[in-house]
Design a protein around this motif. Structure first.
Motif, PDB file in Angstrom:
ATOM      1  N   CYS A   1       0.857  -1.174   0.000  1.00 44.27           N
ATOM      2  CA  CYS A   1       0.000   0.000   0.000  1.00 44.27           C
ATOM      3  C   CYS A   1       0.899   1.232   0.000  1.00 44.27           C
ATOM      4  CB  CYS A   1      -0.883  -0.008   1.242  1.00 44.27           C
ATOM      5  SG  CYS A   1      -2.055   1.356   1.322  1.00 44.27           S
ATOM      6  N   LEU A   2       0.628   2.161  -0.905  1.00 43.70           N
ATOM      7  CA  LEU A   2       1.357   3.425  -0.956  1.00 43.70           C
ATOM      8  C   LEU A   2       0.523   4.498  -0.273  1.00 43.70           C
ATOM      9  CD1 LEU A   2       2.544   3.263  -4.653  1.00 43.70           C
ATOM     10  CD2 LEU A   2       3.966   2.988  -2.625  1.00 43.70           C
ATOM     11  N   VAL A   3       1.128   5.202   0.665  1.00 46.39           N
ATOM     12  CA  VAL A   3       0.467   6.289   1.382  1.00 46.39           C
ATOM     13  C   VAL A   3       1.161   7.578   0.955  1.00 46.39           C
ATOM     14  CG1 VAL A   3      -0.108   7.251   3.645  1.00 46.39           C
ATOM     15  CG2 VAL A   3       0.035   4.757   3.342  1.00 46.39           C
ATOM     16  N   ARG A   4       0.414   8.475   0.355  1.00 46.16           N
ATOM     17  CA  ARG A   4       0.983   9.750  -0.099  1.00 46.16           C
ATOM     18  C   ARG A   4       0.583  10.847   0.886  1.00 46.16           C
ATOM     19  NH1 ARG A   4       3.223   8.662  -5.249  1.00 46.16           N
ATOM     20  NH2 ARG A   4       2.149   6.921  -6.216  1.00 46.16           N
ATOM     21  N   LEU A   5       1.587  11.617   1.285  1.00 47.71           N
ATOM     22  CA  LEU A   5       1.402  12.668   2.290  1.00 47.71           C
ATOM     23  C   LEU A   5       1.917  13.992   1.733  1.00 47.71           C
ATOM     24  CD1 LEU A   5       3.010  10.509   5.075  1.00 47.71           C
ATOM     25  CD2 LEU A   5       0.569  10.962   4.877  1.00 47.71           C
ATOM     26  N   TYR A   6       1.419  15.080   2.295  1.00 52.19           N
ATOM     27  CA  TYR A   6       1.886  16.408   1.883  1.00 52.19           C
ATOM     28  C   TYR A   6       1.867  17.352   3.077  1.00 52.19           C
ATOM     29  CZ  TYR A   6       2.449  20.773  -0.609  1.00 52.19           C
ATOM     30  OH  TYR A   6       2.916  21.982  -1.030  1.00 52.19           O
ATOM     31  N   ASN A   7       2.957  18.070   3.273  1.00 51.16           N
ATOM     32  CA  ASN A   7       3.039  19.086   4.314  1.00 51.16           C
ATOM     33  C   ASN A   7       2.739  20.431   3.670  1.00 51.16           C
ATOM     34  OD1 ASN A   7       3.605  20.816   6.392  1.00 51.16           O
ATOM     35  ND2 ASN A   7       5.796  20.404   6.445  1.00 51.16           N
TER      36      ASN A   7
ATOM     37  N   VAL B   1       5.056   6.786   1.392  1.00 51.13           N
ATOM     38  CA  VAL B   1       5.461   5.680   2.255  1.00 51.13           C
ATOM     39  C   VAL B   1       4.878   4.395   1.685  1.00 51.13           C
ATOM     40  CG1 VAL B   1       5.276   4.729   4.590  1.00 51.13           C
ATOM     41  CG2 VAL B   1       5.549   7.194   4.272  1.00 51.13           C
ATOM     42  N   ARG B   2       5.727   3.364   1.550  1.00 50.94           N
ATOM     43  CA  ARG B   2       5.269   2.061   1.072  1.00 50.94           C
ATOM     44  C   ARG B   2       5.161   1.106   2.265  1.00 50.94           C
ATOM     45  NH1 ARG B   2       4.948  -0.909  -3.637  1.00 50.94           N
ATOM     46  NH2 ARG B   2       5.834   0.829  -4.823  1.00 50.94           N
ATOM     47  N   LEU B   3       3.940   0.645   2.522  1.00 48.65           N
ATOM     48  CA  LEU B   3       3.693  -0.372   3.544  1.00 48.65           C
ATOM     49  C   LEU B   3       3.764  -1.711   2.822  1.00 48.65           C
ATOM     50  CD1 LEU B   3       0.579   1.317   5.210  1.00 48.65           C
ATOM     51  CD2 LEU B   3       2.993   1.671   5.764  1.00 48.65           C
ATOM     52  N   HIS B   4       4.789  -2.501   3.127  1.00 45.28           N
ATOM     53  CA  HIS B   4       5.044  -3.739   2.396  1.00 45.28           C
ATOM     54  C   HIS B   4       4.159  -4.890   2.876  1.00 45.28           C
ATOM     55  CE1 HIS B   4       8.734  -2.394   0.303  1.00 45.28           C
ATOM     56  NE2 HIS B   4       8.844  -1.593   1.349  1.00 45.28           N
ATOM     57  N   ASP B   5       3.705  -5.682   1.944  1.00 44.32           N
ATOM     58  CA  ASP B   5       2.985  -6.939   2.150  1.00 44.32           C
ATOM     59  C   ASP B   5       1.825  -6.825   3.130  1.00 44.32           C
ATOM     60  OD1 ASP B   5       2.212  -9.553   1.869  1.00 44.32           O
ATOM     61  OD2 ASP B   5       3.784 -10.341   3.179  1.00 44.32           O
ATOM     62  N   LEU B   6       0.792  -6.145   2.687  1.00 44.06           N
ATOM     63  CA  LEU B   6      -0.429  -6.019   3.489  1.00 44.06           C
ATOM     64  C   LEU B   6      -1.463  -7.069   3.097  1.00 44.06           C
ATOM     65  CD1 LEU B   6      -0.992  -2.165   3.700  1.00 44.06           C
ATOM     66  CD2 LEU B   6       0.027  -3.678   5.362  1.00 44.06           C
TER      67      LEU B   6
ATOM     68  N   SER C   1       8.900   1.516   3.825  1.00 43.73           N
ATOM     69  CA  SER C   1       9.944   2.256   3.110  1.00 43.73           C
ATOM     70  C   SER C   1       9.462   3.641   2.722  1.00 43.73           C
ATOM     71  CB  SER C   1      10.321   1.529   1.812  1.00 43.73           C
ATOM     72  OG  SER C   1      10.753   0.229   2.067  1.00 43.73           O
ATOM     73  N   ALA C   2      10.405   4.571   2.671  1.00 47.70           N
ATOM     74  CA  ALA C   2      10.155   5.871   2.050  1.00 47.70           C
ATOM     75  C   ALA C   2      10.515   5.704   0.587  1.00 47.70           C
ATOM     76  CB  ALA C   2      11.022   6.946   2.693  1.00 47.70           C
ATOM     77  N   VAL C   3       9.633   6.146  -0.309  1.00 49.56           N
ATOM     78  CA  VAL C   3       9.887   6.026  -1.748  1.00 49.56           C
ATOM     79  C   VAL C   3       9.610   7.354  -2.443  1.00 49.56           C
ATOM     80  CG1 VAL C   3       9.410   3.541  -1.835  1.00 49.56           C
ATOM     81  CG2 VAL C   3       7.545   5.146  -2.212  1.00 49.56           C
ATOM     82  N   GLU C   4      10.197   7.512  -3.610  1.00 48.88           N
ATOM     83  CA  GLU C   4       9.921   8.677  -4.446  1.00 48.88           C
ATOM     84  C   GLU C   4       8.501   8.550  -5.009  1.00 48.88           C
ATOM     85  OE1 GLU C   4      11.804  11.262  -4.872  1.00 48.88           O
ATOM     86  OE2 GLU C   4      13.756  10.557  -4.189  1.00 48.88           O
ATOM     87  N   LEU C   5       7.977   9.617  -5.573  1.00 50.68           N
ATOM     88  CA  LEU C   5       6.640   9.561  -6.170  1.00 50.68           C
ATOM     89  C   LEU C   5       6.546   8.520  -7.282  1.00 50.68           C
ATOM     90  CD1 LEU C   5       5.690  13.340  -6.307  1.00 50.68           C
ATOM     91  CD2 LEU C   5       4.722  11.587  -4.825  1.00 50.68           C
ATOM     92  N   ASP C   6       7.654   8.252  -7.951  1.00 49.09           N
ATOM     93  CA  ASP C   6       7.650   7.255  -9.021  1.00 49.09           C
ATOM     94  C   ASP C   6       7.945   5.843  -8.512  1.00 49.09           C
ATOM     95  OD1 ASP C   6      10.351   7.370  -8.466  1.00 49.09           O
ATOM     96  OD2 ASP C   6      10.942   8.096 -10.437  1.00 49.09           O
ATOM     97  N   GLY C   7       8.085   5.686  -7.186  1.00 55.32           N
ATOM     98  CA  GLY C   7       8.275   4.364  -6.600  1.00 55.32           C
ATOM     99  C   GLY C   7       9.699   3.977  -6.274  1.00 55.32           C
TER     100      GLY C   7
END
Length: 87
Positions: free
Chosen positions: A11-17, A74-79, A37-43
């Motif tokens: 699951c990718l969680v996108r956040l913005y300050n 943020v990538r939440l791995h293996d949900l 993991s923290a990932v770039e917008l392109d993964g």
């Protein structure tokens, strides 16, 4: 949180300050996560994030700091056993 996106079992969680100041906070997820993991917008991988067990039991806490006016993904791995991204 600006978006949730399912990517296979992850699951990718996108956040913005939206603040002009650095902001620190915790992302709390029901369930025990083994890898985040923290990932770039392109993964592309930026780095692994520390996951802390939370109270009550079976919660995961990820501490984050966002740059002023900055996005983060943020990538939440293996949900596969969780339903957070299925809503």
């Amino acid at each position: 949180m600006t978006a949730l996106q399912r990517d296979g079992a992850d699951c990718l969680v996108r956040l913005y300050n939206s603040s002009p100041e650095l902001k620190s906070f915790s992302l709390v997820v029901d369930g025990e996560l083994e890898q985040v993991s923290a990932v770039e917008l392109d993964g592309w991988l930026i780095g692994e994030l520390k996951v802390t067990a939370g109270k009550p039991e079976h919660r995961s806490i990820i501490a984050l700091t966002l740059q002023p006016f900055g996005p983060a993904t943020v990538r939440l791995h293996d949900l596969s056993g969780h339903n957070e991204c299925n809503r």
